[in-house]
Design a protein around this motif. Sequence first.
Motif, PDB file in Angstrom:
ATOM      1  N   VAL A 185      36.049 -21.861 -54.711  1.00 13.25           N
ATOM      2  CA  VAL A 185      36.716 -22.401 -53.414  1.00 13.25           C
ATOM      3  C   VAL A 185      37.522 -21.210 -52.424  1.00 13.25           C
ATOM      4  O   VAL A 185      37.952 -21.820 -51.436  1.00 13.25           O
ATOM      5  N   SER A 186      37.563 -20.173 -52.885  1.00 14.39           N
ATOM      6  CA  SER A 186      38.605 -19.340 -52.402  1.00 14.39           C
ATOM      7  C   SER A 186      37.976 -18.989 -51.034  1.00 14.39           C
ATOM      8  O   SER A 186      39.013 -18.245 -50.442  1.00 14.39           O
ATOM      9  N   ALA A 187      36.835 -18.990 -50.883  1.00 15.07           N
ATOM     10  CA  ALA A 187      36.333 -18.344 -49.547  1.00 15.07           C
ATOM     11  C   ALA A 187      36.160 -19.661 -48.482  1.00 15.07           C
ATOM     12  O   ALA A 187      35.821 -19.389 -47.465  1.00 15.07           O
ATOM     13  N   LEU A 188      36.756 -20.577 -48.874  1.00 12.96           N
ATOM     14  CA  LEU A 188      36.780 -21.777 -48.119  1.00 12.96           C
ATOM     15  C   LEU A 188      37.912 -22.235 -47.316  1.00 12.96           C
ATOM     16  O   LEU A 188      38.933 -22.055 -47.987  1.00 12.96           O
ATOM     17  N   ASP A 189      37.856 -22.964 -46.141  1.00 11.50           N
ATOM     18  CA  ASP A 189      39.009 -23.482 -45.593  1.00 11.50           C
ATOM     19  C   ASP A 189      39.574 -24.489 -46.460  1.00 11.50           C
ATOM     20  O   ASP A 189      39.007 -25.126 -47.314  1.00 11.50           O
TER      21      ASP A 189
END
Length: 330
Positions: A185-189
């Motif tokens: 999830v680190s590349a997500l808002d």
Amino acid sequence: MDETRENRIENTPILEVKNLKKYFSVPAGLVHAVDDISFSIDAGRTLGVVGESGCGKSTLGRVLIHLLESNAGQILFFGRDITHVDRQELTTLRKKMQMIFQDPYSSLNPRMSLYESIAEPLRIMGHDNSGQIQEKVYRIMDTVGLARRLVNSYPHELDGGRRQRIGIARALVIEPEFVVCDEPVSALDVSIQAQILNLMSDIQEERKLTYIFVTHDLSVVKYISNDILVMYLGQMVEKAPAKELFRHRLHPYTKALLSAVPLPDIRHKKRRIALKGELTSPIDPPPGCRFASRCPYAREICHSKTPVCEEVLPDHFAACHLVREINGLS
Ligand code: SF4
């Protein structure tokens, strides 16, 4: 879920890792990316693996599912030694072990539609009945919350959350039992992160999946994990159930790492522990504790003898010569 799988799940370690090592050769020597790590995970649980960037956590995940080969140690999957497997065994293993990658955009083929992306792992595994493939693709799309009207869309037409749902669908469409999630999830808002984490928890519950959840984000790991393993420069420095670790961290590195996690109650201010000192090089590191150059408690022994990771409290392991003294334990 089939009955055999249900029976295997009762308190069984799905994965056991013994003295695992992964070194990379570079001109200056050997990078000790994963160095003598041992742990096990029971089926249906989530082990969060945390540490700073470059600590070896992603390498560990890749070695476990054979995207990288280990240099030493042993990996047991449901008791079977899978440390070294041939091509045929690897194909069988891929049906049971999968990975969800950090960046959904770069891990998807831009020329494949959503349908083709999700169907591809099934075809690689030898499925050739197009009716069955379609049924499985639509079923997993429903599970991960991808609307069927998107079936002919391409990655560039979708937002980050939907692309990550495709990444999750690709990993789960072949119904694995064990999934390594590498910073999923680190590349997500932030608003999308919560949706994806909830989705992953729901799917885990429904399918009794086992996750290794690799992340640098301690708020995420606290939310999703049953147990947490802390890594520092290729080594495991602490491991405990998640609630226990957030209550009583024992290792000086974990204390510093967790001091950076914001508290939900703003009335209680926490003192952030700033680490000073040079980072030890992971290339042919000297004997002794790898955290010694930054540890406020370091003594002579820390620079000459490597601490062993031992059970200090029930089910709570730490690798520190002075762990009892620092924490006031007898
Ligand atoms: Fe610090 Fe020594 Fe413990 Fe390492 S072994 S964490 S240097 S006190």
